[in-house]
Design a protein around this motif. Structure first.
Motif, short mmCIF file in Angstrom:
data_model
loop_
_atom_site.label_atom_id
_atom_site.label_comp_id
_atom_site.label_asym_id
_atom_site.label_seq_id
_atom_site.Cartn_x
_atom_site.Cartn_y
_atom_site.Cartn_z
N GLN A 1 6.39 16.73 -10.61
CA GLN A 1 7.58 16.01 -10.21
C GLN A 1 8.81 16.50 -10.94
N GLN B 1 4.99 6.11 -14.00
CA GLN B 1 5.64 7.11 -13.16
C GLN B 1 4.65 8.13 -12.66
N THR C 1 1.38 8.04 -12.38
CA THR C 1 0.36 7.61 -11.45
C THR C 1 0.97 7.23 -10.10
N THR C 2 2.13 6.58 -10.13
CA THR C 2 2.69 6.20 -8.83
C THR C 2 3.21 7.43 -8.08
N ASN C 3 3.68 8.42 -8.82
CA ASN C 3 4.14 9.63 -8.15
C ASN C 3 3.00 10.61 -7.90
N LYS C 4 1.81 10.26 -8.39
CA LYS C 4 0.66 11.16 -8.30
C LYS C 4 0.99 12.53 -8.89
N LEU D 1 11.73 1.75 -11.85
CA LEU D 1 11.38 2.60 -12.97
C LEU D 1 11.84 4.02 -12.77
N SER D 2 11.61 4.49 -11.58
CA SER D 2 11.85 5.90 -11.38
C SER D 2 12.62 6.06 -10.10
N ARG E 1 14.03 8.29 -8.17
CA ARG E 1 14.26 9.71 -7.95
C ARG E 1 15.33 9.86 -6.90
N GLN F 1 6.01 2.83 -3.48
CA GLN F 1 6.74 1.83 -4.25
C GLN F 1 7.81 2.40 -5.16
N ASN F 2 7.68 3.68 -5.52
CA ASN F 2 8.70 4.20 -6.42
C ASN F 2 9.98 4.57 -5.68
N VAL G 1 2.52 8.52 -0.93
CA VAL G 1 3.51 9.46 -0.44
C VAL G 1 2.94 10.32 0.68
N LEU H 1 -4.71 2.24 -12.73
CA LEU H 1 -3.60 2.96 -12.09
C LEU H 1 -4.11 4.25 -11.46
N ALA I 1 -4.09 5.37 -7.67
CA ALA I 1 -3.54 6.65 -7.22
C ALA I 1 -4.51 7.33 -6.26
N LEU J 1 1.90 -2.79 -6.72
CA LEU J 1 0.77 -2.10 -6.10
C LEU J 1 -0.12 -3.05 -5.32
#
Lengths: 615, 316, 549, 294
Positions: B89, B270, B272-275, C4-5, C7, C396-397, C428, D145, D149, D236
Motif C-alpha cells: 500500500q 491498516q 489487515t483492512t487494506n490486506k 484511520l486510513s 487513503r 471499510q477503510n 477490496v 483481523l 482479511a 468489520l
C-alpha cells in the motif's frame, strides 16, 4: 511457683463452629505436654490460639490465658508480635511447606533474629550456623545457603526447629512435628525435642499419634470434639486410659496389639449428644442419657472428663515374645519370599513377580532405579505385606503387579499366565480378577461419578446386566464394606476419608477378584478410622478368601495384616519371610533399625542411622 | 545446573523460538495465499486506472507470478536476510514502517503494563485475606474492569477527562500527559485479571504453613505479605503478565483507534483492512518475536524467583 | 475503520482539478474576522485527519501531501477560486495556438530557502525529474501529460513542450505537485525527499523544519519570502512564526483537540459538531463547497429492476433527500439537485426543486412497473421475485461513517416503498470486481474536479469504471455521449455551459443518479486565528494567517 | 482480548481447623441471582425483542433525530431519529449470537484439536501443539483481523474469526487436561477393571477432559462477546442497518460531545452483559472446583 503457661477455659469458635471448648491446662518450664487427638479435634487450633494465630474469622475467649505473667487475652497485635518467635516458638509439620521454599534456610532461621533484633546484622550468619549445628545439622555453613527443597526431610525439620528456637523462646509449640517423616527420622526429631525440653524449654507437643508422643511427654491431654477428655501423666494414660475415647485410640494402634486382634469397636450408630454433652457420646458404648446432656466436672490434673471412667483397667496390650526360630536369612542378591505359611502350601501362586526391575528417567536425564530385581509370590488367600520408607520402590512394585507399568527386566505371571510383556488386550479379560485399592481413593473415582456409578461400573464389568440388578449388587457390596445404601446417591467428594476407602474396597470386590493390591490404603486416615479399615480388610479376607498384596510404610500396620512380609530399601527387597520371624528376629540391619525406631515404648535413643537417601 | 545443561537449555530455547517464528511466518504466508482476489488489485485499490501491462509489471516485481512453493522459498530467503519486503500500500520497506511506529506503542504498552502491575499490586495486597466485604467489593470492581471493553472505557475516559474536565490532552503521542488516558484504558482490563490472580496467589500463600510460621516468628501481617507471600504470588503473576504483555499489542489496536494515537496497533488495523500482506506478515513476525522474547523473560524471571527450578538435586 | 486510513481516492476525496478551468464557483471561505490589523508572530497548530505516506510532491498522489507542501512550494501560476490564473513564480506566460508549447517568463529575485536562486534551469530540473521513471511519480507525471521536454531559453525564460495539444497544463502548473524543489536539494537527497523534513527545500512562505512520523510536521516562516500571488491580502513573509500540522485521524479526537485549545484549526469537522462551533465558544467554521461531481447515488441502468426507468424514478423520488441529508449532516452540507456541484462552471441551477420527494408517485411508478405483490416481509415482488437492490458497502477503510448512516436512511426510505436494499460488506478485491463488472445496482461516490467535464466521466458510455471512468450507470445514451464529447472540444464558456446543462438535465430525467449533497470541506478554527482562507482546491492557505489575542 | 484464566483456587484453611464454609466471600453469591435473572432477560430479549419495545429498530424519524434520553425515548434517539432503546434491545440478538456462536465454535474446535493431540500419537500431538504455539504467540485480535482479511467481514465471518483466535487456547487446555486425566487415578482404576481403550476414552477421558473447558467457556463467552463487538466497532461486523452493539458504539463515537447517549448505552450493554456472564462463569467455576475438588 506459677506455671509458665496457664490456660483456663479456652474457647475458639469460627462462626457457629466451636472448634475448641473450655480447654484448660498449665505448663511449666522444662515440662512437656502432649495434646493428642484425631483431625478436627481442635488440637491445632488450641496451639495456634496460644500465639494469637487461630486463623481468619476465629473468635478466641478464655477465662485465663497467661504466659509468664502476661495476660494474653489483652494483647494487641504489636504485643503479640513481640511474643511470637521471641518468647514462644512454633514448629509446624512438614518442614517443606513450613519453611518458605523461595528463601534460603539461613534467611528463614535468621528471620526471628532480625525481627526481634536479637542479633546485630553482622553476627546473624554466625548465629544461624551455630543454631544449625545445635540442632544437629551437619555442614551448617553449606546448609544455611541452601533452599529447603535441597535438604532431606529430617534436616528440614531440624532447620525449622532451629528457626523456632533462634530467638531463645521459653515455650516451644510443636504441631505434628514428625508426621510427614519416615519412622527412623521421626525418632531422631523426637529426641531433639526431648533434649530441648531437658535444657529447660517448655514443650507443647501436638500429635494425632498417642503412641509416638507418649514416650516424650510428661503429661498427655487427649482432645476430642474440641474438648480435653482426659489428662494425665504420659505413662499412666498410655497404660491405664480412663476415658473410653483414649482407650479406643489405644486399641486402634495395631502396633500395640496382637496380630489379627480387632482394632476397632463395633460401629453402632448412636444419637449425638446435645450442645453441652460429651462429644464422644455418639461413638461411646457406655454412653447414657447423662453423657448426652452434660459433662462431669473436671476433677484434677490427672483425670478423665467422663461419667463412666474406666478406672484402673489395663489396656489389652500383649507383650511380644521374641521368636528366634525359622527365620529366613536374606542375601541382597536373591530375596525371595517363599510360598507359604499363610496360604495352602500346595496352591500354585496366583501372582508371581519374578526379579523385576524398573527405572525412570529423571528431568536431568539420569535414570533412577526405582525397583531392582524384586521378586514376590502371592498364593490364593494369602496376605503379603511390603514395607519400606518413602522412595523405597514399593508403589512401583504394586503398579508392576497390577500390570500398569511394564517392568524393564524380569517378568510377572498372574494365574499362571504371563502378565507382563503381553499386549494390554491380552490382560484385559483377566483384569477383573486383580483389583486395587489406592492410598488416595478420591483420586481413583471419576469426579463426575456418584458412588452408585463408581461401584456400578465395576459391577457391570463383573457381568451384571440391568440397572436394577446392578443397583442391588452395588448396595450389597456397600453393605459388605459397612456402608448404608444411602451412600449410593452421594459423590465421593462428600464422603469422609474412611467412607471413601470403603467405597474403593467395595469397587475392588465387585468383580470378585482373587487378588487385591492395597497401596498404603490407610496411611491417610486417622488412627481410629485406620483401625476400622484394617478390621474390615481382615473380615473380607476371612469371608472371601481374597489374597492381599499390602503395601505400607507402617510396620505395625503391615504386621497386623500380613502373613508374610518383604522389607524394601532403595528398590530392593532386603529381607522377607513370615511376619512373625521378621519381626521377632530381624536379620537385616535396616529391618532392625526400622523396628526400633517404630517402637511405641519409651526407649533409649536409637543408634544413629545412615541416611537412607532422599526423602 | 551444569554448564552443558545450561548450553542445552539455551539451545533448546533458541530452537523453539526459531520454530515459533518460522511457524508464524508460514501461517502468515498461508494466509496470504488464502486471501481472495488479485493481490495487485488489492495493492492498487479500487479506483486505479493502471493498465494490464502495469499490473503485470507489478506482479513480476513482487514475484507473484511464480509457483507458490517457489514464492515461499524466496520469501523465507528474504526473511533470513532480514528483508521483510515492501508494503503493497505504502511502497515502503516493511521494516522501516514498523520501526517508525514501534516507539509510541512500546511507550503505551510499557506504561500500561507498569500501571496495571502497580494498581493490581496495591489492590491485591490491600485486600487479600481481608474482610469479605472489602474483598468482595474489590473483586467486583475488578470483574467490572475485565468486563468493560477497552474501546468503551477509552471513550468514557476521553469524554470525562479530556472533553469535560480537560485534565488531559485529547490526543496524540506528544508528551507524557497524553499517555495517561490511553495507558489507563489499556491497563484497566489487565489490572482486573492481574489483581485477581495476585490476590488468589497471596491468599493461597498466606494460608500456607510457611506464612503461619513466619507470623509465629513475630512478623506483622503486612511484612508476611511483602516478604513471603508476594514472591509466591508473583509466580503465577509472572506467567500471566508475560501473556498479557504479549496481548497488549492486540489491545493497542483498539486503544490507538479510540485515542487516535499512531503506533503498531493502528498499523495492524491498516495492514489487515487494506490486506497489505507484506506488512501483515511483518506484524505477525513482530508479535511472534515479542511473544518469544516475553516467554524467555518469563522463564528467566521464574528462575530468579523460584530456587526450586534452579536446582533439582537434594544434596544429602 | 474509515477514519484511520483515509487513503486518497479520487472518487471520494477532493483532488486537484486537472482540466481546463472556467470561471464561476461559489461559497468563498470565511476565515476569522479580519477587522483588526494583522500582527506578526505566534505559532499555529492545525489538526489534519490524514498523514502523508510520501512527502515528495513529485511522487505522491495524496491530497494531504499537496495541501501541506503548498506552504513550502510555490507554483508557476496561481489559480483563484473563480478558476482564473494569476502570475506567481512566472510573471507572465504565453500559450502557443496549438496548445503544445507554453512559454513562461520567470520572476526574478526568487530564491530557494537554501539560498540558491530559482531560475529556468530549476524548472527544467524539476519537470525532468517528474517524468523520469525512476521517480515513480504517481500523480505529477500525469499532470504533465504528453510532456516532451523543457527548454531553457534564458536564465529566466522556459519553454515547456508537449507532443500534442495539452489544454490542462496551466491548471496543472498551478498545483503544488508541479512546484519546485531546489535543484541542489534534488541532487543531494534524491529519493529521500519523500521522507519530509528539512530536505524538502522550496521557495514557499514556510520552511519544512521537522517531521515526526505519526505525530506532527513543523513548518517555520521563510523570512525572505516576497513573491506571494497578487491575490493574497499581503506581500512579504508570512505572519506566523511557526505552523504545526498534527495528524489526528479520529474525528472526535480532532474536534476535542480544537475545543480544548490544543489546536487552533481542525480539518474535516464532523457535521454533528458544526453547529456547536459558535463564536460564543471561541470557535468558528470555515466551509467551502468542492467543485466537481456531488455525492451521487449512481443507479446501474444495465441490470435487474433498474433497466426499467420507472423503478429508477421511483427510487429517485422515493428517497427523502432533504430530510435525510439534513438529519445526517445537520445542515452542514447543502442538498444537491444536480449531479454537478454548484461550485463548478456549467452548473444548472434550474434543476433545483424539479424532482421533490414524492413517495406516492414512487408507489404508483412501482405499481406500473409491475411490482405489485408483497411478500411476508412487506417487500414488493414481481413474478415471485423480491424487489431487492444490491448496494455494497465500500471496503471499510474507504467509506466514511456518515455515508454509512446516510445509506441507512435511504434503506429506511426505500423500505417504506417495499424495496429491499442489501448492503454487503466486501473486501477490496470483490468490491472492485463487482463494480467493474456492473454487478451492483447502486453505487455511491463524488468526484472532485474543477471542471464540468467531470460529467463525461459519469455519463459517457466509454467511461466505465474498469477503464478508469466513473460511469456506474452503465448507460449507453446517444445524447449523453454526444454532449459530453462536444463539451471537450471547445473553450467557449457559453457553448460548454449549454452542453453541460443538457447533460445534467438528461441525467436527472433518466433517473440515472440521485444527487444527494454537495461535498464541502468543513474546517473548525479558533476565533483568534485570522486570515485563513480556502483555495480553489478547498485547501487552507496560511500565508495571510495571523493570530490575534 | 483478555481471556480469563482459571482464577478460582479455594484458599486453604489452616490444617485441622476445617471451617471452610463461609470463607468464600458472599458478594459473588449475592450477585449470582441478579446476574442469572439479567442473563435470562437478555436471552428473552434476544429471542423476542418485541416483548420489550413496540418500536421498530430501523424505522427512521428524521424529525426526532438526536433526542436526549427521556420519556418516550428512554435511551434517546440517534441521528436518523431511531429509538436507541429499541436498537439496543434488538441488538441483543446479534451481539449474544456473535458471542455465543464464536464461543461455541472455538470450544468445539479447541475440544476436537485438544483431544486429538492428547489422545492421538506423538506425531499428531507434536504437530498440533506446535501449531497452537505459533497461534498462541499472536494476539487474538491480530489473529481475528487476519482471519477477517482472509474470510472477509460480516457477521458469520466475525464469529469464525473470533473462534479461530480463541480455539488454540482452548485446544491447549483440553490437551493438558486430557493428559492429566489419562494419568489420573480413576482412569487407572478403570484400566484395572479391564475396560477397553474406547470405553475408557468415552466414559472417563473425554467427559473429564472437557469438563473444565465447558466452565471456562462460560467465562470465555464474555471475552468472545467483547472481542466480537470490538471487531464490529472497527467496522468489520454485520451489514447495516442491523442493530449490533459494537457497531452502534462505533457510530456513537462521533457524538461524544454532542449526543453522549449514543456511545454510552451500547457500551453499557456490552459491559453489563459481559459482567453478568463473568459473574455466572465465575460461580460455575467455583462450583466446579468445589465439586470435583480440583
Amino acid at each position: 511457683m506459677t506455671p509458665l503457661l496457664t490456660v483456663d477455659g479456652l474457647d475458639v469458635s469460627f462462626g457457629a463452629l466451636r472448634a475448641v471448648r473450655d480447654v484448660s491446662f498449665t505448663l511449666d518450664a522444662g515440662e512437656c505436654l502432649a495434646v493428642v487427638g484425631e483431625s478436627g479435634s481442635g488440637k491445632s487450633v488450641t496451639a495456634r490460639a496460644l500465639v494469637g494465630l487461630a486463623g481468619d474469622g476465629s473468635r478466641v475467649r478464655a477465662g485465663t490465658l497467661e504466659f509468664d505473667g502476661h495476660d494474653l487475652t489483652r494483647l494487641r497485635e504489636p504485643q503479640w508480635r513481640g511474643l511470637r518467635g521471641r518468647r514462644v516458638g512454633l514448629v509446624l509439620q512438614d518442614a517443606l511447606s513450613s519453611l518458605d521454599p523461595l528463601r534460603t534456610v539461613g534467611a528463614e532461621i535468621a528471620e526471628p533474629l532480625r525481627v526481634h533484633g536479637v542479633e546485630p546484622r553482622s553476627r546473624r550468619a554466625d548465629r544461624v550456623r551455630d543454631l544449625l549445628a545445635d540442632v544437629g545439622v551437619p555442614q551448617p555453613q553449606l546448609r544455611a545457603a541452601q533452599y529447603p527443597h535441597q535438604l532431606s526431610g529430617g534436616l528440614r525439620q531440624r532447620a525449622l526447629i532451629a528457626s523456632a528456637i533462634a530467638a531463645g523462646p521459653d515455650l516451644l509449640i510443636a504441631d505434628e512435628p514428625t508426621t510427614a517423616l519416615d519412622v527412623s527420622v521421626q525418632a531422631q526429631i523426637l529426641d531433639l525435642l526431648d533434649r530441648l525440653r531437658r535444657e529447660g524449654t517448655a514443650l507443647l507437643l501436638i500429635s494425632h499419634d498417642l503412641s509416638v508422643v507418649a514416650r516424650l511427654a510428661d503429661r498427655v491431654a487427649v482432645m476430642y470434639g474440641g474438648r480435653i477428655v482426659e489428662t494425665g501423666p504420659g505413662r499412666r494414660v498410655l497404660e491405664r486410659p480412663r476415658h473410653p475415647y483414649t482407650r479406643a485410640l489405644l486399641d486402634a494402634v495395631p502396633a500395640l496389639h496382637a496380630k489379627g486382634a480387632r482394632l476397632s469397636a463395633p460401629t453402632v450408630p448412636r444419637p449425638h449428644a446435645g450442645r453441652d454433652g460429651c462429644p464422644y457420646a455418639h461413638r461411646c458404648a457406655a454412653a447414657d442419657e447423662a453423657c448426652r446432656t452434660a459433662l462431669p466436672a473436671v476433677t484434677g490434673p490427672d483425670a478423665a472428663v467422663c461419667h463412666h471412667p474406666l478406672d484402673g483397667e489395663e489396656s489389652d496390650r500383649t507383650p511380644q515374645k521374641p521368636h528366634a526360630t525359622a527365620r529366613v536369612a536374606v542375601r541382597d542378591r536373591e530375596p525371595h519370599v517363599e510360598a507359604g505359611t499363610g496360604g495352602s502350601p500346595a496352591a500354585p501362586p496366583l501372582l508371581e513377580v519374578d526379579a523385576v526391575s524398573k527405572g525412570f528417567r529423571g528431568p536431568d536425564g539420569a535414570v533412577h532405579h526405582a525397583v531392582r530385581e524384586v521378586s514376590l509370590r502371592l498364593a490364593a488367600g494369602e496376605a503379603v505385606g511390603v514395607v519400606g520408607e518413602s522412595g523405597s520402590g514399593k508403589t512401583t512394585v504394586a503398579r508392576i503387579a497390577l500390570g500398569l507399568v511394564p517392568p524393564d527386566a524380569g517378568q510377572v505371571r498372574f494365574e499362571g499366565r504371563p502378565w507382563s510383556g503381553v499386549p494390554e488386550r491380552q490382560r484385559r479379560t483377566a483384569r477383573p480378577r486383580i483389583q486395587a485399592v489406592q492410598q488416595d481413593p478420591l483420586g481413583s473415582f471419576d469426579p463426575r461419578y456418584s458412588v452408585e456409578r463408581v461401584v456400578g461400573e465395576a459391577v457391570a464389568r463383573a457381568g451384571v446386566r440391568g440397572r436394577a440388578e446392578r443397583l442391588a449388587r452395588a448396595a450389597e457390596l456397600l453393605d459388605r464394606v459397612g456402608l448404608p445404601a444411602a451412600v449410593l446417591g452421594r459423590r465421593p467428594g462428600e464422603l469422609s476419608g474412611g467412607q471413601r476407602q470403603r467405597v474403593a474396597l467395595a469397587r475392588a470386590l465387585a468383580t470378585s477378584p482373587g487378588v487385591v493390591v492395597c497401596d498404603e490404603p490407610v496411611s491417610a486416615l486417622d488412627v481410629s478410622v485406620q483401625a476400622q479399615i484394617l478390621d474390615l480388610l481382615a473380615d473380607i479376607r476371612r469371608d472371601t478368601g481374597v489374597a492381599l498384596l499390602f503395601i505400607s510404610h507402617d510396620l505395625a500396620v503391615v504386621r497386623h495384616v500380613s502373613d508374610r512380609i518383604a522389607v524394601m530399601k532403595d528398590g530392593r527387597v532386603v529381607e522377607s519371610g513370615p511376619v512373625r520371624e521378621v519381626f521377632d528376629a530381624p536379620s537385616h540391619a535396616y529391618t532392625r533399625a526400622l523396628l526400633s525406631a517404630a517402637s511405641p515404648l519409651p526407649a533409649p535413643p536409637p543408634a544413629p542411622l545412615h541416611r537412607t537417601g532422599p526423602a | 545446573m551444569k554448564a552443558t545443561h545450561l548450553l542445552q537449555a539455551v539451545a533448546r530455547r533458541v530452537a523453539a523460538a526459531a520454530a515459533v517464528l518460522l511457524g508464524a511466518a508460514t501461517v502468515a504466508f498461508a494466509a496470504l495465499q488464502l486471501i481472495p482476489g488479485d493481490p495487485v488489485t488489492t495493492m492498487l485499490g479500487p479506483f486505479s486506472s493502471a493498465t494490464p501491462e502495469v499490473r503485470d509489471r507489478i506482479r513480476a516485481q513482487y514475484g507473484l507470478g511464480e509457483p507458490v512453493g517457489q514464492q515461499y522459498l524466496h520469501y523465507l530467503g528474504h526473511l533470513l536476510r532480514g528483508d521483510l519486503g515492501q508494503s503493497y500500500q505504502v511502497q515502503r520497506p516493511v521494516g522501516s514502517l514498523i520501526g517508525d511506529q514501534l516507539g509510541p506503542t512500546a511507550q503505551l504498552a510499557l506504561a500500561a503494563l507498569a500501571l496495571a502491575l502497580l494498581l493490581a499490586l496495591v489492590s491485591a495486597v490491600a485486600t487479600a485475606g481481608r474482610r469479605p466485604v472489602l474483598r468482595g467489593a474489590a473483586s467486583l470492581l475488578e470483574l467490572l474492569t475485565v468486563s468493560s471493553p477497552s474501546y468503551w472505557t477509552g471513550i468514557l475516559l476521553l469524554t470525562a477527562f479530556s472533553f469535560h474536565w480537560q485534565l488531559f490532552p485529547v490526543a496524540g503521542a506528544q508528551n507524557g500527559t497524553s499517555l495517561v488516558l490511553p495507558a489507563l484504558t489499556l491497563a484497566l482490563p489487565m489490572t482486573g485479571v492481574l489483581a485477581q490472580v495476585l490476590r488468589e496467589g497471596l491468599e493461597t500463600a498466606l494460608h500456607e504453613p510457611f506464612a503461619v510460621t513466619a507470623r509465629s516468628r513475630g512478623l506483622s501481617s503486612t511484612a508476611v505479605r511483602l516478604r513471603h507471600a508476594l514472591r509466591h504470588a508473583a509466580l503465577p503473576l509472572v506467567t500471566l503478565t508475560g501473556w498479557l504483555a504479549g496481548s497488549l499489542l492486540g489491545g493497542a489496536v483498539l486503544v490507538e483507534t479510540v485515542f487516535g494515537r499512531p503506533g503498531i496497533g493502528a498499523l495492524i488495523l491498516q495492514a489487515t483492512t487494506n490486506k497489505d500482506m507484506p506488512l501483515v506478515i511483518g506484524l505477525v513476525l513482530l508479535s511472534a518475536l515479542v511473544f518469544v522474547v516475553l516467554s524467555t523473560l518469563v522463564d528467566l524471571l521464574y528462575l530468579v524467583i523460584d530456587p526450586r527450578l534452579r536446582t533439582d538435586q537434594v544434596t544429602p | 475503520m474509515s477514519r484511520l486510513s483515509r487513503r486518497p481516492v479520487p472518487l471520494v476525496a477532493a483532488t486537484a482539478a486537472v482540466l481546463l478551468a472556467a470561471a464561476c464557483g461559489s461559497g468563498s471561505g470565511s476565515g476569522g474576522s479580519t477587522s483588526s490589523t494583522p500582527v506578526s508572530g505566534g505559532s499555529l497548530t492545525y489538526a489534519v485527519d490524514t498523514e502523508p505516506v510520501s512527502w515528495d510532491i513529485d511522487v505522491s498522489q495524496q491530497d494531504i501531501t499537496g495541501s501541506i507542501q503548498r506552504n513550502v512550494f510555490d507554483s508557476l501560476v496561481f489559480q483563484d477560486d473563480k478558476g482564473q490564473f494569476h502570475p506567481w513564480l512566472a510573471s507572465s506566460w504565453t500559450v502557443a495556438k496549438d496548445l503544445r508549447t507554453y512559454t513562461f517568463h520567470l520572476r526574478k529575485g526568487v530564491t530557494f530557502t537554501d539560498g540558491t536562486p530559482f531560475n529556468a534551469q530549476a524548472v527544467k530540473t524539476n519537470f525532468d525529474r517528474i517524468v523520469d521513471p525512476a521517480t515513480t511519480s504517481q500523480y505529477a507525471a500525469g499532470l504533465l501529460g504528453p510532456y516532451s521536454g523543457t527548454k531553457v531559453v534564458d536564465a529566466y525564460t522556459v519553454e515547456v513542450s508537449f507532443t500534442k495539444a495539452f489544454a490542462p497544463f496551466l491548471q496543472a502548473a498551478s498545483t503544488p505537485y508541479l512546484g519546485f524543489y531546489s535543484p541542489a536539494a534534488i541532487a543531494k537527497y534524491g529519493s529521500k525527499l519523500g521522507a519530509g523534513g528539512p530536505a524538502d527545500v522550496g521557495t514557499g512562505p514556510f520552511v519544512f523544519s521537522s517531521y515526526t512520523k505519526g505525530q506532527s510536521a513543523v513548518l517555520t516562516r521563510n523570512p525572505k519570502y516576497d513573491w506571494a500571488p497578487a491575490t493574497d491580502s499581503h506581500q512579504g513573509p508570512a505572519y506566523l512564526d511557526k505552523l504545526t500540522y498534527r495528524f489526528l485521524s479520529q474525528d472526535s479526537v480532532r474536534v476535542g483537540a480544537l475545543r480544548s485549545g490544543q489546536v487552533q484549526v481542525a480539518k474535516s469537522v464532523p457535521p454533528a459538531d458544526v453547529k456547536t462551533l459558535t463564536p460564543g465558544s471561541g470557535l468558528t467554521v470555515i466551509s467551502k463547497q468542492a467543485p466537481g461531481g456531488v455525492y451521487n447515488l449512481v443507479l446501474n441502468a444495465s441490470r435487474g429492476p433498474f433497466t426499467d426507468q420507472r423503478v429508477r424514478e421511483a427510487v429517485q423520488r422515493g428517497i427523502n433527500v432533504d430530510a435525510d441529508v439534513k438529519s445526517v449532516y445537520f445542515g452542514a452540507y447543502q442538498r444537491a439537485w444536480s449531479p454537478l456541484s454548484p461550485a463548478t462552471a456549467g452548473y444548472d441551477s434550474a434543476l433545483t426543486g424539479t424532482w421533490p420527494y414524492d413517495p406516492k408517485l414512487a408507489d404508483r411508478l412501482l405499481d406500473q412497473a409491475g411490482w405489485t405483490a408483497r411478500d411476508s416481509s412487506g417487500y414488493r415482488t414481481k413474478d415471485g421475485k423480491r424487489l431487492s437492490l444490491v448496494w455494497p458497502l465500500m471496503p471499510q477503510n474507504l467509506v466514511s461513517q456518515q455515508h454509512d448512516i446516510l445509506g441507512q436512511a435511504v434503506q429506511a426510505d426505500l423500505k417504506k416503498l417495499g424495496i429491499q436494499v442489501e448492503r454487503p460488506r466486501q473486501d477490496v478485491g470483490t468490491f472492485v470486481k463487482q463494480l467493474f463488472g456492473g454487478k451492483d445496482d447502486i453505487s455511491d461516490y463524488s468526484w472532485a474536479r474543477a471542471d464540468p467535464d467531470v460529467l463525461r466521466l459519469y455519463f459517457n458510455s466509454a467511461e466505465t469504471p474498469a477503464k478508469g471512468g466513473a460511469n456506474g450507470t452503465f448507460i449507453k445514451d446517444a445524447d449523453l455521449d454526444a454532449w459530453t464529447e462536444q463539451g471537450q472540444t471547445t473553450l467557449d464558456p457559453a457553448a460548454r455551459a449549454t452542453f453541460y446543462t443538457q447533460v445534467q438535465k438528461r441525467a436527472v430525467d433518466l433517473s440515472l443518479v440521485v444527487p444527494m449533497y454537495v461535498v464541502s470541506s468543513v474546517y473548525g478554527a479558533s476565533t483568534h486565528a485570522h486570515g485563513i482562507t480556502a483555495d480553489a482546491n478547498t485547501w487552507l492557505e496560511f500565508h495571510d494567517a495571523w493570530l490575534g489575542k | 482480548m483478555t481471556a480469563l484464566p482459571t482464577l478460582e483456587t479455594a484458599p486453604q484453611a489452616p490444617a485441622d481447623t476445617a471451617p471452610r464454609a463461609g470463607r468464600r466471600p458472599r458478594a459473588r453469591t449475592l450477585l449470582l441471582v441478579p446476574a442469572l435473572l439479567f442473563l435470562a432477560l437478555l436471552v428473552v430479549a434476544a429471542a423476542a425483542p418485541g416483548l420489550f419495545t413496540g418500536a421498530a429498530p430501523n424505522a427512521t424519524h428524521p424529525l426526532q433525530a438526536l433526542r436526549p434520553p427521556g420519556a418516550g425515548h428512554w435511551f434517546g434517539t440517534d441521528q436518523l431519529g431511531r429509538d436507541l432503546y429499541t436498537r439496543v434491545v434488538y441488538g441483543t440478538r446479534l451481539s449474544l449470537l456473535l458471542g455465543a456462536g464464536s464461543t461455541a465454535l472455538s470450544v468445539l474446535a479447541g475440544a476436537a484439536l485438544g483431544l486429538t493431540a492428547g489422545l492421538g500419537g506423538r506425531v499428531a500431538d507434536q504437530v498440533l501443539m506446535r501449531l497452537a504455539d505459533v497461534l498462541l504467540a499472536l494476539p487474538p485480535i491480530l489473529l481475528a483481523l487476519l482471519a477477517v482479511a482472509v474470510l472477509g467481514s460480516g457477521t458469520v465471518n466475525v464469529a469464525l474469526a473470533i473462534a479461530a483466535a480463541f480455539a488454540p487456547g482452548y485446544a491447549r487446555i483440553v490437551r493438558a487436561e486430557t493428559l492429566v486425566v489419562r494419568r489420573s487415578g480413576y482412569v487407572e482404576a478403570a484400566t484395572t477393571l479391564g475396560l477397553s481403550r474406547a470405553a475408557l476414552i468415552r466414559r472417563h477421558v473425554v467427559p473429564n477432559a472437557l469438563g473444565p473447558l465447558l466452565v471456562l467457556a462460560t467465562v470465555g463467552f464474555g471475552s468472545s462477546l467483547i472481542a466480537a463487538s470490538g471487531l464490529s466497532f472497527l467496522g468489520l461486523g454485520p451489514q447495516p442497518p442491523t442493530a449490533e452493539w459494537g457497531a452502534m458504539l462505533d457510530q456513537g463515537r462521533d457524538f461524544l460531545q454532542t449526543a453522549w447517549w449514543l456511545g454510552i448505552f451500547p457500551g453499557a450493554a456490552i459491559t453489563l452483559t459481559a459482567l453478568v456472564v463473568n459473574i455466572v462463569g465465575r460461580q460455575a467455576q467455583a462450583r466446579f472446583t468445589r465439586r470435583t475438588g480440583r
